[in-house]
Structures are given as structure tokens and as C-alpha cells.
Design an enzyme around this catalytic site. Structure first.
Site, PDB file in Angstrom:
ATOM      1  N   HIS A 173       9.923  -3.424   8.218  1.00 44.32           N
ATOM      2  CA  HIS A 173       8.758  -3.821   7.442  1.00 44.32           C
ATOM      3  C   HIS A 173       9.068  -4.138   5.977  1.00 44.32           C
ATOM      4  CE1 HIS A 173       4.637  -4.207   6.211  1.00 44.32           C
ATOM      5  NE2 HIS A 173       4.763  -3.227   5.335  1.00 44.32           N
TER       6      HIS A 173
ATOM      7  N   ASP B 233       8.900  -4.786  13.157  1.00 42.12           N
ATOM      8  CA  ASP B 233       8.088  -4.213  12.086  1.00 42.12           C
ATOM      9  C   ASP B 233       7.270  -3.086  12.696  1.00 42.12           C
ATOM     10  OD1 ASP B 233       6.176  -3.621  10.104  1.00 42.12           O
ATOM     11  OD2 ASP B 233       6.103  -5.689   9.409  1.00 42.12           O
TER      12      ASP B 233
ATOM     13  N   PHE C 284       0.836  -1.199   0.000  1.00 44.78           N
ATOM     14  CA  PHE C 284       0.000   0.000   0.000  1.00 44.78           C
ATOM     15  C   PHE C 284       0.871   1.251   0.000  1.00 44.78           C
ATOM     16  CE2 PHE C 284      -2.665   3.109   2.417  1.00 44.78           C
ATOM     17  CZ  PHE C 284      -3.726   3.189   1.527  1.00 44.78           C
TER      18      PHE C 284
ATOM     19  N   SER D  28       3.453  -6.985   2.292  1.00 40.69           N
ATOM     20  CA  SER D  28       2.483  -6.155   3.009  1.00 40.69           C
ATOM     21  C   SER D  28       1.086  -6.279   2.381  1.00 40.69           C
ATOM     22  CB  SER D  28       2.979  -4.708   3.043  1.00 40.69           C
ATOM     23  OG  SER D  28       2.260  -3.950   3.986  1.00 40.69           O
ATOM     24  N   MET D  29       0.503  -5.191   1.851  1.00 41.30           N
ATOM     25  CA  MET D  29      -0.789  -5.314   1.188  1.00 41.30           C
ATOM     26  C   MET D  29      -0.703  -6.253  -0.009  1.00 41.30           C
ATOM     27  SD  MET D  29      -3.220  -2.478  -0.702  1.00 41.30           S
ATOM     28  CE  MET D  29      -2.251  -2.510  -2.221  1.00 41.30           C
TER      29      MET D  29
END
Length: 255
Positions: free
Chosen positions: A224, A194, A26, A94-95
Site C-alpha cells: 500500500h 495492497d 490517513f 491513499s487518503m
């Protein structure tokens, strides 16, 4: 709106018959997974890393999109990979991990998933206010660049578009509800530290999927954006081993 330099999609044609759809996070861009994609391509995989709608231009553009737009773009690329390759995987950061999970829920023929700090929820109390805040405040400070390695840079927005973020929350709910539909092998990388995605996300994924093979690897020296961090070489090598093992097994089963 012109695409930012470095944010362009990645497409590499391989020779092994294995394909990987590579999904960025994202507010980020394919730049965050480009080195990963090049590593997979060097190992013979066909790789597609699309620039998701609303990303790689201005943060205002992301506010004009919704999770269904990001998912549809990824699904289109998946269809193209299917035409090129015998075995298809989805890898995501992630996303991008959320998208990978949703694709696996909807497409049981996928061969496997590699997830890097996937997001399916958040523990931040402010998240409950997003549906209201997003109607009056367009954006807040961004969350990009959570990387431990000095000098590493993530090409991403420095603002977090709230309408898009509210849509991501809805995407999380949809994806969590169907996690049991995931039966493919799952390799999940989680950073020990993270600052964006809490450890509960990995636990929810591993507890929720129905996969008989689900492996978690903790990355000790990365934040992250682990694909740009200290542990990236180990992550890249491990994902290649995962892909080649499953691709080889599938090929043997069809002989």
C-alpha cells in the site's frame, strides 16, 4: 502536543514555475511522501507537503478532527502554492488521493493529479458498523506500515481512530459523488498487492472522472505505501515526467 520527529511538513521552493501539493494518507505523516517531495524538488518543482490536522502527534488528536479539517488544511496550502507557481498539481497517497480528487473537483484550474493507491470506498463489511462503533470504541488496531521492502518504516499511528475513520467514510461518499467534475489529466499508480485499499478504488476513480487523459500504472513489487516501497523510484520518475510534460504544454499555450 509536540509533533513527532520526522512528521514535520515539507516545503521546498523550486525554479521551474511548477508547484505540487503533496498529501499524505490517513493516520500517516509527510514522512511517507518526503522522499517523493524531495525528488520533485530536485527536478525544479516547488513542493508543499502539509501535516494534516490530527496527524503526527497522538491518535486521540485525530479523533478530534473531521474530513473537513483535513481538506481545509490542504486547500490553504493550495492557495499558497498558487501565489508561488504558474502551474499547480496535487499528488496524493491513499487518503491523500481522496483529498487530491476533491480539490480537483472544486478547483478546475489545477493542472493534473498523481494518485497512489487512492481511497474512495472499502469492501470491508465491518465498515457498515463504523457509525455505531465509533460512538463506543475510540480506536482499533492500526493499518500503517503495509510495505513490502524490508527495513522500510512508515511514521504513522499504530491505532485507527474510529470517529475519524467514520468521517473519512463520509469524505469518500462526497468525493465519489462528484468524480465527474474532474477533467484534469490523471496518473494513477496502483499496487498489485495492497492490504489496505482494494483494487475497486482505482476502478471507481478511473471510471468516474471525466478526464480525457487517465493512465493507470500497476506497481508489481509494492504494497500500500508504495512511496516507501520497491517501486518508489519508478513512481517518482514517472510523476516528474508527467509534471514536466503538462507544465511545458501549459507554458507553450500561454506564449
Amino acid at each position: 502536543m509536540p509533533v513527532l520527529t520526522g512528521a514535520e511538513p515539507l516545503h521546498r521552493t523550486g525554479s521551474s514555475g511548477a508547484g505540487v501539493l503533496l498529501c499524505h494518507g490517513f493516520t500517516s505523516t509527510p514522512q511517507s511522501v518526503r522522499e517523493w517531495g524531495e525528488h520533485l524538488a530536485a527536478a525544479g518543482a516547488t513542493v508543499r507537503a502539509p501535516l494534516l490536522p490530527g496527524h503526527g502527534t497522538r491518535w486521540q488528536d485525530l479523533n478530534r478532527t473531521r474530513w473537513t479539517d483535513w481538506y481545509a488544511a490542504a486547500e490553504t496550502e493550495l492557495d499558497r502554492l498558487r501565489q508561488e507557481c504558474r502551474t499547480v498539481f496535487v499528488f496524493g497517497q491513499s487518503m491523500g488521493g481522496t483529498i487530491a480528487l476533491r480539490l480537483a473537483e472544486r478547483h478546475p484550474d489545477l493542472a493534473g493529479l498523481v494518485l497512489v493507491n487512492p481511497s474512495v470506498t472499502t469492501l470491508r463489511r465491518s465498515a457498515a458498523l463504523l457509525p455505531v462503533l465509533s460512538r463506543v470504541i475510540p480506536a482499533l488496531s492500526g493499518l500503517a506500515g503495509d510495505i513490502a521492502r524490508p527495513g522500510a518504516h512508515e511514521l504513522a499511528y499504530d491505532r485507527m481512530p474510529l470517529r475519524a475513520m467514520a468521517s473519512l467514510q463520509r469524505f469518500w461518499r462526497v468525493t465519489r459523488a462528484d468524480l465527474a467534475a474532474v477533467h484534469q489529466p490523471v496518473l494513477l499508480y496502483r499496487s498489485a498487492t495492497d492490504h489496505i485499499v482494494e483494487p475497486v478504488n482505482a476502478q471507481l476513480v478511473l471510471d468516474g472522472v471525466s478526464s480525457s487523459e487517465r493512465t493507470e500504472i500497476v506497481l508489481p513489487d509494492s504494497f500500500h505505501v508504495a512511496t516507501l516501497d520497491h517501486d518508489a523510484p519508478a513512481l517518482f520518475a514517472g510523476s516528474v515526467d508527467f509534471l514536466q510534460r503538462i507544465h511545458r504544454k501549459r507554458a507553450e499555450e500561454t506564449v
